[in-house]
Design an enzyme around this catalytic site. Structure first.
Site, PDB file in Angstrom:
ATOM      1  N   SER A  50       0.609  -1.123  -0.547  1.00 49.08           N
ATOM      2  CA  SER A  50      -0.614   0.144  -0.007  1.00 49.08           C
ATOM      3  C   SER A  50       0.708   1.321   0.229  1.00 49.08           C
ATOM      4  O   SER A  50       1.400   0.835   0.049  1.00 49.08           O
ATOM      5  CB  SER A  50      -0.487   0.213   1.170  1.00 49.08           C
ATOM      6  OG  SER A  50      -0.015   0.257   2.196  1.00 49.08           O
ATOM      7  N   ASP A  84      -0.661  -1.345  -3.645  1.00 46.75           N
ATOM      8  CA  ASP A  84      -2.535  -0.829  -2.963  1.00 46.75           C
ATOM      9  C   ASP A  84      -3.124   0.412  -2.915  1.00 46.75           C
ATOM     10  O   ASP A  84      -1.623   1.275  -2.642  1.00 46.75           O
ATOM     11  CB  ASP A  84      -2.515  -2.038  -2.459  1.00 46.75           C
ATOM     12  CG  ASP A  84      -4.098  -1.726  -1.714  1.00 46.75           C
ATOM     13  OD1 ASP A  84      -5.330  -1.942  -2.148  1.00 46.75           O
ATOM     14  OD2 ASP A  84      -4.484  -2.148  -0.961  1.00 46.75           O
ATOM     15  N   HIS A 210     -13.114  -4.862   1.097  1.00 47.39           N
ATOM     16  CA  HIS A 210     -11.368  -4.317   0.895  1.00 47.39           C
ATOM     17  C   HIS A 210     -12.160  -4.263   2.585  1.00 47.39           C
ATOM     18  O   HIS A 210     -13.429  -4.536   2.739  1.00 47.39           O
ATOM     19  CB  HIS A 210     -11.501  -2.980   0.741  1.00 47.39           C
ATOM     20  CG  HIS A 210     -10.786  -2.500  -0.285  1.00 47.39           C
ATOM     21  ND1 HIS A 210     -10.407  -1.326  -0.782  1.00 47.39           N
ATOM     22  CD2 HIS A 210     -10.129  -3.417  -1.455  1.00 47.39           C
ATOM     23  CE1 HIS A 210      -9.448  -1.362  -1.324  1.00 47.39           C
ATOM     24  NE2 HIS A 210      -9.810  -1.762  -2.601  1.00 47.39           N
ATOM     25  N   THR A 235      -5.658  -5.868   8.066  1.00 47.92           N
ATOM     26  CA  THR A 235      -5.412  -5.560   9.727  1.00 47.92           C
ATOM     27  C   THR A 235      -5.159  -7.882  10.319  1.00 47.92           C
ATOM     28  O   THR A 235      -5.023  -7.765  11.167  1.00 47.92           O
ATOM     29  CB  THR A 235      -6.480  -5.192   9.767  1.00 47.92           C
ATOM     30  OG1 THR A 235      -6.737  -3.647   9.328  1.00 47.92           O
ATOM     31  CG2 THR A 235      -6.548  -4.867  11.585  1.00 47.92           C
TER      32      THR A 235
END
Length: 295
Positions: A50, A84, A210, A235
């Protein structure tokens, strides 16, 4: 084996009414854990970096990307690299040279017209470079700068708006807001499966979920049955890693060798990767829901 492409993996998953798992990586231990977990599941996987992870690595994309590419090429299962939640055009333009086959260009924070214009320009550039590109419509929430609540009226992705957005932008996949939230550490998100089925019928490209770490297993299975073809997970790996390190150091407070507790963290993340892939792999019949036919 050679690097796979995200587009190829997602297209195959959509045709098989299952979903490919895409895991966000931050450290080399993440890379190794995701590949080990995918190999244990004997399934393809996407490694995602990301823009936040690049920022954490002092703004340098290539060190982590090159490590991930080398590890992916030595994997026993197909592995693709995906950039990302990119908001920076400069970072977008680094993707092809860093080994990425795909990018999620994130202009969802902008009003619809501005989102469309920015995404259309990103798509034109990305397609000229041979990149597969994903965008987002709606408010998933949970990230810095996203003030709107993911459950507020108007936050969810509208099917007709999504149809027009995909047609006008030319994106290859669309991340949709159906009740999940980024960065959840509890698995209590309730997805709007009726909305998902409407989106799947309206949108001719693969749909992406997502914020999947906050969705319980039965919700993920139903989401795949309802038309989700790519499931992003971040996460959940952070939770597994942190828990393993805390437990290791609580049991061995004298430990100072980082290889010991990082090894425990890597093993815990690999187990979580294998578990999540197992949830996503069963076909739609596992949820008792008929797969949604696309237009």
């Amino acid at each position: 084996m050679p690097l796979a492409t995200t587009g190829e993996l997602v297209t195959r998953a959509a045709a098989a009414h299952c979903a490919v798992a895409a895991f966000n990586i931050i450290t080399l231990e993440h890379v190794e854990a995701v590949i080990a977990g995918a190999e244990a599941a004997d399934a393809p996987v996407v490694l995602q970096v990301s823009e936040n992870a690049v920022r954490f690595r002092h703004g340098r994309l290539h060190p982590l990307a090159r490590a991930a590419a080398v590890a992916a090429e030595r994997a026993r299962v197909p592995v693709a690299l995906h950039l990302d939640h990119v908001q920076s055009d400069d970072l977008l333009r680094q993707a092809p040279g860093a080994g990425f086959s795909s990018v999620m260009y994130d202009a969802a924070r902008l009003p619809y017209t501005e989102n469309l214009a920015a995404t259309r320009a990103a798509v034109a550039w990305a397609h000229a470079q041979g990149l597969w590109i994903e965008a987002e419509l709606g408010q998933i929430g949970g990230k810095a700068g996203q003030e709107r609540d993911a459950h507020a009226p108007g936050a969810r992705t509208d099917p007709e708006e999504a149809r027009a957005f995909v047609a006008d932008s030319g994106v290859d996949a669309l991340a949709v807001a159906i009740g999940s939230v980024h960065a959840m550490t509890t698995r209590t998100a309730a997805l709007d499966h009726a909305l998902l089925q409407r989106l799947a019928r309206a949108v001719p490209v693969p749909l992406v979920l997502h914020g999947s770490s906050g969705v319980p297993d039965d919700g993920l299975v139903a989401a795949v049955a309802g038309g989700i073809a790519k499931v992003n997970v971040g996460t959940a790996l952070s939770v597994a890693m942190t828990r393993a390190i805390k437990e290791f150091l609580a049991a061995r407070p004298e430990a100072v060798d980082a290889r010991q507790y990082l090894g425990a963290a890597r093993e815990a993340m690999a187990r979580e990767v294998t578990r999540i892939i197992g949830v996503l792999s069963p076909p739609a019949r596992a949820a008792g829901i008929s797969p949604v036919s696309r237009p």
